[in-house]
Design an enzyme around this catalytic site. Structure first.
Site, short mmCIF file in Angstrom:
data_model
loop_
_atom_site.label_atom_id
_atom_site.label_comp_id
_atom_site.label_asym_id
_atom_site.label_seq_id
_atom_site.Cartn_x
_atom_site.Cartn_y
_atom_site.Cartn_z
N ARG A 48 43.42 70.01 -3.32
CA ARG A 48 43.84 68.73 -2.72
C ARG A 48 45.32 68.51 -3.02
NH1 ARG A 48 43.17 64.53 -5.56
NH2 ARG A 48 41.00 64.87 -6.13
N TYR A 100 50.65 55.02 20.80
CA TYR A 100 49.39 55.77 20.91
C TYR A 100 48.21 54.85 20.58
CZ TYR A 100 45.78 59.14 19.72
OH TYR A 100 44.59 59.83 19.66
N ASP A 172 57.02 59.01 15.83
CA ASP A 172 55.98 59.95 16.26
C ASP A 172 56.62 60.93 17.25
OD1 ASP A 172 53.86 61.21 17.59
OD2 ASP A 172 52.52 59.49 17.35
N LYS A 197 48.36 68.79 18.99
CA LYS A 197 48.88 68.93 20.34
C LYS A 197 49.76 70.17 20.46
CE LYS A 197 46.65 65.06 20.51
NZ LYS A 197 47.25 63.75 20.33
C1 LIG Z 1 46.95 62.57 19.57
C2 LIG Z 1 48.05 61.72 19.12
C3 LIG Z 1 48.00 61.06 17.88
C4 LIG Z 1 46.80 61.14 16.96
O1 LIG Z 1 46.62 62.41 16.44
P1 LIG Z 1 45.19 63.04 16.04
O2 LIG Z 1 45.55 64.42 15.64
O3 LIG Z 1 44.32 62.96 17.26
O4 LIG Z 1 44.63 62.22 14.94
C5 LIG Z 1 49.12 60.32 17.50
N1 LIG Z 1 50.19 60.19 18.30
C6 LIG Z 1 50.25 60.79 19.51
C7 LIG Z 1 51.47 60.61 20.34
C8 LIG Z 1 49.19 61.56 19.96
O5 LIG Z 1 49.26 62.14 21.16
#
Ligand SMILES: *Cc1c(COP(=O)(O)O)cnc(C)c1O
Length: 390
Positions: A48, A100, A172, A197
């Site tokens: 961890r 998001y 983000d 992604k």
């Molecule tokens: C998918 C996404 C998230 C969340 O991420 P997860 O891996 O699904 O928890 C946050 N911000 C954006 C822009 C996203 O496309």
């Protein structure tokens, strides 16, 4: 190497597998580590707190974002939630209104339980940002280009306002990745990724990252990572490292196709709007060009109604119809009922997420096949109009 291109760092960072010289980082499936000396403990004690495979990934992520510290989490939302744990009761956050859906849910449903208040602000309106700052504002949260309407925020300008008011900025960077946008270099404090992604790119894992330039801030986040415990496992860390290796080629190819698709959609009579920062007609185009080196592979567009979108989606063959984005396969989603289902209808519409809006994340299929497919699905959607009007 200090000045090598990010595409090269994706494949060869500074990490070396010293014990065996294996080309791939081994998957260290070990929860604990034997401490051979009673007095001196080795670099790893418990997975961890630190795992060699995860560490290799974190080192790679720090190098790609030009940061000093990166941390890998079990999801993008785990990374986002952990970053917000820097806050204390009584604090206030400013969040981009085009955020998001999962982040919206966290800010509206979880933060209030800890007496942390929020304001959603259109960050493209700098006067509104200044007006929203309170004495207890501690974070301004950006997403640019934003989801799903690809709005562009002036990163430098928001960083300036944040600094004048002693707030941190979180950004983000999921849509553009460090290859196309380097927020730490523009003064952002914490860069966030849903590595689910583009970074992993193969629709196989769920993962998140936080990256900072400031070592002390990075250490505070590492303390939270170890304490809250939402770490990325060794196998997924390995898969993410493998995905990152091809990021340069994937992103370049997908972006090139997305640019062509945006132009095609813009010319089509049934399409009311196309949102893509690469289009000169996009109202954030100039700001985007001044802070990012690529346009990315996500765009959204609107058809006249939900009925049109339904027929279009049902007729489309190549893109998968799903939530998520940033994969080798093109992914079409319907934000009103998918990524933004958690948002009340009035809020949704205010943010431009209409009943005809569709989001396309462009993958690696041949551009002619994709455009051909879009063309035939739009033709089917046009026939619906005729029937309704008759
Ligand atoms: C998918 C996404 C998230 C969340 O991420 P997860 O891996 O699904 O928890 C946050 N911000 C954006 C822009 C996203 O496309």
């Amino acid at each position: 190497m200090e000045d090598q291109h990010a595409e090269t760092t994706c494949i060869r960072g500074s990490y070396n597998e010293q014990r065996t010289s294996a080309v791939n980082v081994p998957i260290y499936l070990s929860s604990t580590f034997h401490q051979e000396s009673f007095d001196d403990f080795g670099p790893f004690d418990y997975s961890r707190s630190g795992n060699p495979t995860r560490n290799a990934l974190e080192q790679k992520a720090a190098e790609l974002e030009s940061g000093s510290k990166a941390l890998a989490f079990s999801s993008g939302m785990a990374a986002i939630s952990s970053a917000f744990m820097l806050l204390s009761a009584g604090d206030h956050v400013i969040v981009t209104e085009d955020v998001y859906g999962g982040t919206y849910r966290f800010v509206t449903e979880i933060l209030p339980k800890f007496q942390i208040s929020h304001s959603f602000v259109d960050l493209t309106d700098l006067d509104a940002v200044e007006a929203a700052v309170r004495p207890n504002t501690k974070v301004i949260y950006l997403e640019t280009p934003s989801n799903p309407c690809l709005k562009v925020t002036d990163i430098r300008a928001v960083v300036r306002i944040a600094r004048q008011n002693d707030c941190l900025t979180f950004l983000d960077n999921t849509f553009l990745t460090p290859l196309y946008q380097q927020p730490l270099a523009l003064g952002v404090d914490v860069v966030i990724h849903s590595a689910t992604k583009f970074l992993s790119g193969h629709s196989d894992i769920i993962a998140g990252l936080l990256v900072t330039k400031d070592m002390e801030l990075g250490e505070r986040l590492a303390f939270i990572q170890n304490t809250f415990g939402a770490i990325l496992g060794a196998q997924d860390s390995y898969l993410l490292l493998q995905g990152i290796k091809t990021l340069g080629a994937r992103l370049r190819q997908s972006t090139e196709t997305a640019e062509k698709i945006a132009l095609f959609l813009q010319e089509h009579p049934l399409v009311e709007d196309v949102f893509y920062p690469g289009l000169p007609t996009h109202n954030g185009h100039d700001i985007h060009t001044g802070q990012a080196s690529g346009n990315g592979a996500v765009l959204s567009f609107s058809l006249p109604s939900r009925a049109h979108s339904k027929v279009f989606v049902e007729q489309l063959c190549i893109p998968i119809f799903a939530v998520s984005l940033g994969a080798v396969e093109s992914i079409l989603s319907y934000p009103a009922a998918m990524s933004h289902a958690a948002m009340p209808e009035a809020e949704r519409k205010k943010r431009g997420i209409t009943d005809g809006l569709l989001r396309l994340s462009v993958g690696l299929e041949h551009v002619e096949d994709l455009i051909g497919d879009l063309q035939q699905a739009l033709r089917a959607a046009e026939r619906v109009t005729e029937k309704v009007e008759n």
